[in-house]
Design a protein around this motif. Structure first.
Motif, PDB file in Angstrom:
ATOM      1  N   GLU A  46       0.835  -1.211   0.000  1.00 56.31           N
ATOM      2  CA  GLU A  46       0.000   0.000   0.000  1.00 56.31           C
ATOM      3  C   GLU A  46       0.867   1.257   0.000  1.00 56.31           C
ATOM      4  O   GLU A  46       1.780   1.342   0.824  1.00 56.31           O
ATOM      5  CB  GLU A  46      -0.907   0.021   1.239  1.00 56.31           C
TER       6      GLU A  46
ATOM      7  N   TRP B 115       4.391   3.528   7.531  1.00 56.69           N
ATOM      8  CA  TRP B 115       4.192   2.072   7.512  1.00 56.69           C
ATOM      9  C   TRP B 115       3.576   1.679   6.189  1.00 56.69           C
ATOM     10  O   TRP B 115       3.121   2.524   5.410  1.00 56.69           O
ATOM     11  CB  TRP B 115       3.258   1.647   8.654  1.00 56.69           C
ATOM     12  N   THR B 116       3.555   0.373   5.914  1.00 54.79           N
ATOM     13  CA  THR B 116       2.789  -0.138   4.782  1.00 54.79           C
ATOM     14  C   THR B 116       2.379  -1.570   5.076  1.00 54.79           C
ATOM     15  O   THR B 116       2.949  -2.236   5.942  1.00 54.79           O
ATOM     16  CB  THR B 116       3.563  -0.060   3.451  1.00 54.79           C
ATOM     17  N   TYR B 117       1.384  -2.019   4.337  1.00 58.83           N
ATOM     18  CA  TYR B 117       0.914  -3.392   4.432  1.00 58.83           C
ATOM     19  C   TYR B 117       1.241  -4.077   3.112  1.00 58.83           C
ATOM     20  O   TYR B 117       0.968  -3.520   2.048  1.00 58.83           O
ATOM     21  CB  TYR B 117      -0.605  -3.407   4.681  1.00 58.83           C
TER      22      TYR B 117
ATOM     23  N   TYR C 240       2.289  -9.142   5.364  1.00 54.58           N
ATOM     24  CA  TYR C 240       2.842  -8.583   6.590  1.00 54.58           C
ATOM     25  C   TYR C 240       2.814  -7.057   6.577  1.00 54.58           C
ATOM     26  O   TYR C 240       2.627  -6.422   5.543  1.00 54.58           O
ATOM     27  CB  TYR C 240       4.255  -9.104   6.838  1.00 54.58           C
ATOM     28  N   LEU C 241       3.044  -6.520   7.767  1.00 57.09           N
ATOM     29  CA  LEU C 241       3.121  -5.076   7.973  1.00 57.09           C
ATOM     30  C   LEU C 241       4.565  -4.698   8.239  1.00 57.09           C
ATOM     31  O   LEU C 241       5.302  -5.463   8.868  1.00 57.09           O
ATOM     32  CB  LEU C 241       2.308  -4.678   9.204  1.00 57.09           C
TER      33      LEU C 241
ATOM     34  N   PRO D 150      -4.044  -4.451  10.112  1.00 56.00           N
ATOM     35  CA  PRO D 150      -3.724  -3.417   9.117  1.00 56.00           C
ATOM     36  C   PRO D 150      -4.768  -2.302   9.074  1.00 56.00           C
ATOM     37  O   PRO D 150      -4.445  -1.154   8.746  1.00 56.00           O
ATOM     38  CB  PRO D 150      -3.702  -4.178   7.789  1.00 56.00           C
TER      39      PRO D 150
END
Ligand code: ZN
Lengths: 378, 139
Positions: free
Chosen positions: A190, B63-65, B80-81, B101
């Motif tokens: 994302e 952050w990202t997922y 994962y994160l 998430p």
């Protein structure tokens, strides 16, 4: 002084997945094309710089040997994604320093065959994924400046569509890629969908560079592309510096390296007509609009909204498709940028031609740890 | 969760209740680093650093997922994160996050924990991670 070094010839093997062509074959083909473009024989070359990330020990002389055993110095250069750019810089230094009259730079790789791990298997770094770190850069920018996924998709779609005009591009879509199509490809990290990032593939690119007066001798009547600046920097410590894991590096590194290049050339961003940047992910091109000095901090989205960076816009970026469409095998990528800018400045870029382009900037970052900027001009 | 640290120079598991990250502190200018390094990174300083244990709580910077892991994820093949956490001493730590998430947000309080990476016989090899810090957020 720096005006005395010219790009005498360029050549490429198309980027992409070619299971039946060995990486060394691609390298030979690109080198032959560059020599042919320079109207030179391998006998005319004084030094060879070979860039690759995934090859074997002594891979450099192996590639050079295929062109002939002439006894000239041959060496391997590796600088992560900036490998090809660094071969070009080393060749430039060898010539501008008076050591050689000509040099051949060759970059090649097959990224699809490289081991996927950064660091050893049993390390913290091997548990992290490079793409995610560009995604985190994008997430933070969205938080700070309200950047939208549509704006990132616009950059990706533009570069895909530029790739359609480039016979050397990995991705040559058979239809116009829309923002929606980019947004609807699968989610990688994302806010990135798969179409917002560079493909994994191979390829090769080469350049012959040498003293400027040789251009008149070997290719009389053709526009002469010269090297106006060559800058290479590594990181300086910045607040929030990340040392562990795949990193994108401090933004300041691109700003500082570009500044050095502009000062060497005695020009500013306002004098640049075309730009090639390290767009492994779309967020990078947006950030580099600012970091290379074209717009103030936080105003990059304006160039997107104005569609200023298309081939027919006022500041074309990645006319050959960039890393996203032309591809990013590793070793040859920086030399593919030199290839594109050289064709553009000579007026030989065909359907991608930017009318009247006189100054081009090529930018690569290597593993977030080094940055290389070249300015070429006619 | 106890276990063997994936890299013992980075993660200290001596206290079973509380994992610690091993960092460095410049003996001249006081800058904190992660992981431990022997020279201050600032061009104008470069003084020796001493080994320290870093804070276990911080603020999520970004952050990202990753729903479809590809390229470079050798040991974890599930979604994962990942994120970057700013510690009070000014150090930014990049690593795996654990949590929902849907509930992760820039600016939230995070605390250090461990996450299993692989099984080695009887032992679990672990790396560090950050999880949302409900207590820290409430206080
Ligand atoms: Zn210091």
């Amino acid at each position: 002084m720096s005006d005395e070094v010219a790009v005498l010839g360029v050549g490429m093997h198309r980027f992409g997945i070619f299971p039946n062509v060995r990486a060394e074959e691609m390298a030979r083909i690109a080198a032959e094309e560059a020599l042919k473009d320079a109207n030179m024989s391998f006998r005319d070359i004084d030094a060879v710089y070979v860039g690759f990330i995934g090859g074997s020990m002594m891979g450099a002389p192996k590639v050079a040997k295929e062109l002939g055993l002439t006894g000239v110095p041959v060496q391997h250069i590796e600088n992560a994604s900036a490998t090809g750019s660094t071969t070009f810089r080393e060749a430039y230094l060898g010539i501008s320093g008076g050591h050689y009259k000509t040099a051949l730079c060759i970059g090649f790789d097959k990224m699809e065959e490289m081991p996927p791990v950064i660091g050893s298997v049993h390390s913290v770094e091997s548990t992290l994924l490079p793409a995610a770190f560009f995604a985190m850069w994008a997430k933070r920018r969205m938080y700070d400046y309200g950047t939208t996924p549509q704006q990132l998709a616009w950059i990706a779609a533009k570069n895909w569509n530029n790739g359609a005009l480039n016979p050397y591009a990995h991705r040559q879509p058979d239809h116009t890629i829309s923002i929606d199509e980019v947004l609807h490809s699968y989610m990688v990290a994302e806010p990135f969908t798969a179409m917002m990032g560079a493909p994994v593939g191979g390829g090769a690119a080469a350049a012959v560079i040498g003293r400027k007066e040789l251009a008149g001798k070997y290719t009389p009547g053709r526009k002469v592309v010269t090297v106006a600046a060559s800058a290479l920097q590594s990181e300086t410590y910045q607040p929030g510096h990340v040392f562990l894991g795949p990193v994108i590096g401090p933004s300041q590194m691109t700003a500082d390296t570009a500044k050095e290049a502009y000062e060497q050339a005695g020009i500013g961003p306002e004098d640049v007509d075309i730009v090639e940047v390290h767009d492994a992910w779309a967020i990078e091109e947006l950030e580099y609009y600012e970091l290379l000095g074209f717009v103030p901090r936080g105003e990059g989205e304006r160039l997107i909204d104005e569609e200023a960076t298309t081939i027919h816009g006022r500041l074309p970026f990645n006319t050959d498709g960039g890393l996203i469409a032309r591809g990013h095998p590793g070793g040859p990528t920086g030399l593919a940028q030199i290839h594109e800018i050289t064709l553009q400045l000579r007026g030989e870029a065909g359907p991608r031609q930017v009318e009247g382009a006189k100054v081009g900037l090529a930018h690569m970052v290597g593993a977030g740890s080094v940055c290389c900027v070249h300015l070429l001009k006619v | 969760m106890a276990g063997i640290p994936i890299e013992s120079w980075i993660i200290d598991l001596a206290d079973l209740q509380q994992p610690r990250l091993i960092g460095g502190r410049c003996t001249a200018c006081g800058e904190y680093y992660f992981p431990m390094r022997h020279h201050c990174a600032k061009a104008e300083c470069l003084a020796p650093c001493e080994e320290v244990r870093l804070s276990t709580r911080g603020v999520l910077y970004t952050w990202t997922y990753v729903p479809n892991p590809r390229w470079g994820k050798a040991q974890v093949d599930k979604p994962y994160l990942v994120g970057q956490v700013d510690l009070p001493e000014g150090t930014r730590i990049q690593g795996i996050l654990e949590g929902d998430p849907q509930k992760i947000e820039i600016g939230m309080q995070m605390r250090l924990a461990t996450t299993p990476i692989e099984q080695k016989g009887e032992d679990t090899v672990v790396s560090y991670c950050f999880v949302p810090d409900e207590e820290g957020a409430a206080s």
